[in-house]
Design a protein around this motif. Structure first.
Motif, PDB file in Angstrom:
ATOM      1  N   CYS A 114      16.593 -29.670  29.277  1.00  0.00           N
ATOM      2  CA  CYS A 114      15.347 -29.403  30.003  1.00  0.00           C
ATOM      3  C   CYS A 114      15.237 -27.920  30.360  1.00  0.00           C
ATOM      4  O   CYS A 114      14.159 -27.329  30.303  1.00  0.00           O
ATOM      5  CB  CYS A 114      15.254 -30.279  31.249  1.00  0.00           C
ATOM      6  N   ARG A 115      16.353 -27.314  30.723  1.00  0.00           N
ATOM      7  CA  ARG A 115      16.361 -25.864  30.964  1.00  0.00           C
ATOM      8  C   ARG A 115      15.930 -25.112  29.711  1.00  0.00           C
ATOM      9  O   ARG A 115      15.181 -24.136  29.764  1.00  0.00           O
ATOM     10  CB  ARG A 115      17.761 -25.403  31.345  1.00  0.00           C
ATOM     11  N   ALA A 116      16.436 -25.599  28.571  1.00  0.00           N
ATOM     12  CA  ALA A 116      16.150 -24.915  27.306  1.00  0.00           C
ATOM     13  C   ALA A 116      14.655 -24.943  26.985  1.00  0.00           C
ATOM     14  O   ALA A 116      14.086 -23.928  26.580  1.00  0.00           O
ATOM     15  CB  ALA A 116      16.959 -25.539  26.166  1.00  0.00           C
ATOM     16  N   VAL A 117      14.016 -26.104  27.160  1.00  0.00           N
ATOM     17  CA  VAL A 117      12.589 -26.157  26.825  1.00  0.00           C
ATOM     18  C   VAL A 117      11.767 -25.357  27.846  1.00  0.00           C
ATOM     19  O   VAL A 117      10.762 -24.742  27.500  1.00  0.00           O
ATOM     20  CB  VAL A 117      12.030 -27.602  26.693  1.00  0.00           C
TER      21      VAL A 117
ATOM     22  N   ALA B 199      18.676 -34.560  36.996  1.00  0.00           N
ATOM     23  CA  ALA B 199      19.043 -33.465  36.099  1.00  0.00           C
ATOM     24  C   ALA B 199      17.811 -32.956  35.346  1.00  0.00           C
ATOM     25  O   ALA B 199      17.607 -31.744  35.189  1.00  0.00           O
ATOM     26  CB  ALA B 199      20.111 -33.937  35.108  1.00  0.00           C
ATOM     27  N   ALA B 200      16.984 -33.899  34.898  1.00  0.00           N
ATOM     28  CA  ALA B 200      15.771 -33.512  34.166  1.00  0.00           C
ATOM     29  C   ALA B 200      14.847 -32.707  35.078  1.00  0.00           C
ATOM     30  O   ALA B 200      14.300 -31.664  34.681  1.00  0.00           O
ATOM     31  CB  ALA B 200      15.061 -34.762  33.639  1.00  0.00           C
ATOM     32  N   ARG B 201      14.693 -33.189  36.315  1.00  0.00           N
ATOM     33  CA  ARG B 201      13.838 -32.470  37.272  1.00  0.00           C
ATOM     34  C   ARG B 201      14.378 -31.071  37.529  1.00  0.00           C
ATOM     35  O   ARG B 201      13.626 -30.082  37.521  1.00  0.00           O
ATOM     36  CB  ARG B 201      13.711 -33.272  38.573  1.00  0.00           C
ATOM     37  N   GLU B 202      15.658 -30.971  37.726  1.00  0.00           N
ATOM     38  CA  GLU B 202      16.263 -29.647  37.974  1.00  0.00           C
ATOM     39  C   GLU B 202      16.028 -28.731  36.773  1.00  0.00           C
ATOM     40  O   GLU B 202      15.664 -27.565  36.921  1.00  0.00           O
ATOM     41  CB  GLU B 202      17.762 -29.795  38.249  1.00  0.00           C
TER      42      GLU B 202
END
Lengths: 392, 392
Positions: B151-154, B183-186
């Motif tokens: 998610c950080r990457a996108v 984790a996705a939200r973060e």
């Protein structure tokens, strides 16, 4: 018992016409496990259903049906349900999967019944098979006179119930349809049971269908079948509300139990018609029968092919005494008739009973398979994924 | 213009894995009419969809898709709808028909757009194409840490919205799923749009899905997609009633417009997700968009394959300014990426716009087709019904 082989035999008349007659070809399925064999039949489009078994995987939720079947262990009906759930999930994006699986599922019940020396209906929990009143399923004639003669002919054969369908019905005027209906009633006689199949001709046009209600009521039709597209629940529900006398019938296209439930709940049908060769076999059909019973809806089989498919389609409601009518293909093409060595014939009272024989109780005639076999081969990347199997 | 040829090109990665990644193969369709050419793409199971085009007829209501397409005249969108109706009726009993037809239908819109020198969305009646907010569609990681990194990457790539789906979600404990969601939200950040795809993991178990609601609400997920079997409308409706905050999404499996309408009406979804490669192409997708709009439901495309399919899937709601989100396959396999010479890329603001180019505005790269082509042959009764076409 491990499932060692699933063999598909594509049979066909030498010439297939545009007649709405589903008995012109057949896809027989032979399943081998633990030294035993069972037979089933998939409904319609044999080549496409074969492709659904052998196709390369597209991704994890689009695997070929074969990947979930071959090598699986099958000892009891619970195993059949387990494999069905596997296919439902792992072949989620393979639309044809339900049709491919239907014939395999039937064959697995046949195999288990033969191993247990019990008819399939007993494996389904029914103690006995009640007699059914077969209705002769036929097409409307091109003229009312032709319909009259066809209905007289089936009455003369001892049928107490007839279904006329397709042909010109709904394509001409309301008056033409009334003539057809009056002819059918005259042909089957005042006490006969008359069923009418509109073959989805009205799409979702409720008014067009409703304009035929007076004539349908006048001839005391027991049901009007498939007036609309199989998914047009709103149209079904609207038409059902327009007549206190006439019940609607539908469900043959259901390729899972949900679809049949939706026609009951949203479409307000009075008769739910299930084709075991499409809905995923005998297991989901039995669940629909249970649901229909609980909802006060009558279960009926949909069968327009062989007596193997007929036997399979009768099992799910064999033990329901009050669900009396059954579809009986009265003039199947030779391929459908000859592929089994024995047949389910109405008795002297015009009633049909499932034999107390193991499995589906139908013996496949391998000689007939050879006569009607359609040689087929599918090659991908130079590898033969399917070739018509040799017969001993 | 007479439809002279429909050519299918089955492309695939050399190795296809069980990952739920629909970009691993593709079925491209090229339609030729009156000296013009259009391209489309069918979703999933290429071999089976090809078989649906070429199979021998089983009977009048089970004709191959090809019988209703080849030789037809096509001058306007009304002709596409006419052919669609023909297939719906004459291939009624051919389950795979909708998937086969979907790619052909897209290609016909592409062809008409190129002839008219107009983008498809204008042929659909939209004056302009509004920008969409693409969400990066990806799988949950095997661990929460992996999901965080993805998610950080996108987000780092400029996406303001992310959808995480499948993988371990729903397979482990409620606490594990919460970890994944946190984790996705973060990863996407506090202001990012977070969407969750359960991949039908809960079957029709409303309680199992409902147990994930607190965590989904805690992370402010915009929708929960496909918690259940695509036909489990009752389960959808029951879960929808359990949360005032979280909306449900579904519809990708719809193989006709009815199914999408039913998910809206009975399943009470807030977002309807349509895959033009399954529902029968762009025409029925546009009808769903109209219906959704009238019902206050938001339309979203479902696309996990190429940019040809992406362009086709954006056309039906291009002109709906308020229907803002669009699915964007962020990490397609090389076959899906390379099959088109041009792509739809988010702009500097992270927004996606359809080009004002004729047809679908995507140029197919025949070189890529050659690299990924899967040689296929289907023979019936000694006759070749299908063989991978040669490319100039």
């Amino acid at each position: 018992m491990k499932i060692e082989a699933v063999d598909f035999f594509y049979l066909s008349m030498p010439v297939v016409t545009t007649e709405a007659d589903g008995s012109q070809d057949a896809l027989l399925v032979r399943v081998s496990a633990g030294g035993h064999v069972g037979w089933g039949e998939c409904e319609a489009a044999p080549l496409v259903s074969i492709a659904g078994f052998v196709c390369p995987m597209s991704h994890g939720a689009c695997r070929p049906v074969g990947a979930s079947v071959l090598g699986q262990n099958v000892e009891s009906p619970a195993d059949i349900a387990r494999i069905a759930a596997l296919i439902e999930y792992d072949s989620m994006d393979l639309l044809q999967a339900a049709h491919t699986w239907s014939g395999i599922e039937m064959a697995l019940w046949d195999l288990l019944g033969r191993v247990a020396d019990e008819p399939v209906y007993r494996l389904l929990g029914y103690v006995r098979a009640f007699p059914k009143t077969p209705y002769a399923s036929q097409l409307f004639g091109n003229t009312a006179q032709e319909t009259l003669e066809r209905c007289r002919a089936v009455r003369a054969k001892g049928f107490r119930a007839v279904k006329c369908g397709w042909g010109p019905f709904g394509r001409l005027t309301v008056a033409d349809d009334r003539d057809q209906l009056m002819a059918a009633r005259e042909g089957i006689g005042p006490d006969g049971i008359l069923l009418v199949d509109a073959g989805q001709i009205f799409g979702e046009d409720v008014e067009a269908a409703a304009s035929r209600l007076p004539a349908l009521e006048e001839v005391h039709a027991t049901w009007l079948e498939e007036p609309f597209h199989g998914f047009a629940y709103e149209a079904y529900g609207a038409l059902a509300a327009r007549s206190a006398k006439l019940l609607l019938a539908g469900g043959e296209a259901a390729h899972n139990a949900y679809m049949a439930r939706h026609l009951i709940d949203y479409g307000k049908i009075g008769f739910v018609q299930i084709d075991c060769g499409r809905i995923g076999g005998i297991g989901p059909a039995k669940r629909v029968a249970d649901y229909a019973r609980a909802k006060g809806v009558t279960y009926v089989n949909h069968t327009f092919t062989s007596h193997l498919a007929l036997s399979a389609s009768l099992q799910p409601f064999a033990g329901l005494a009050g669900h009396r009518l059954c579809e009986y293909p009265v003039a199947p093409k030779p391929v459908a008739r000859e592929l089994s060595a024995n047949h389910l014939e109405p008795d002297a009272n015009g009633e049909l009973r499932l034999a107390d024989a193991p499995g589906l109780g139908i013996e496949v005639d391998t000689g007939a398979i050879k006569r009607y076999l359609v040689e087929t081969e599918i090659r991908v990347r130079g590898e033969t994924l399917y070739r018509t199997p040799a017969l001993a």
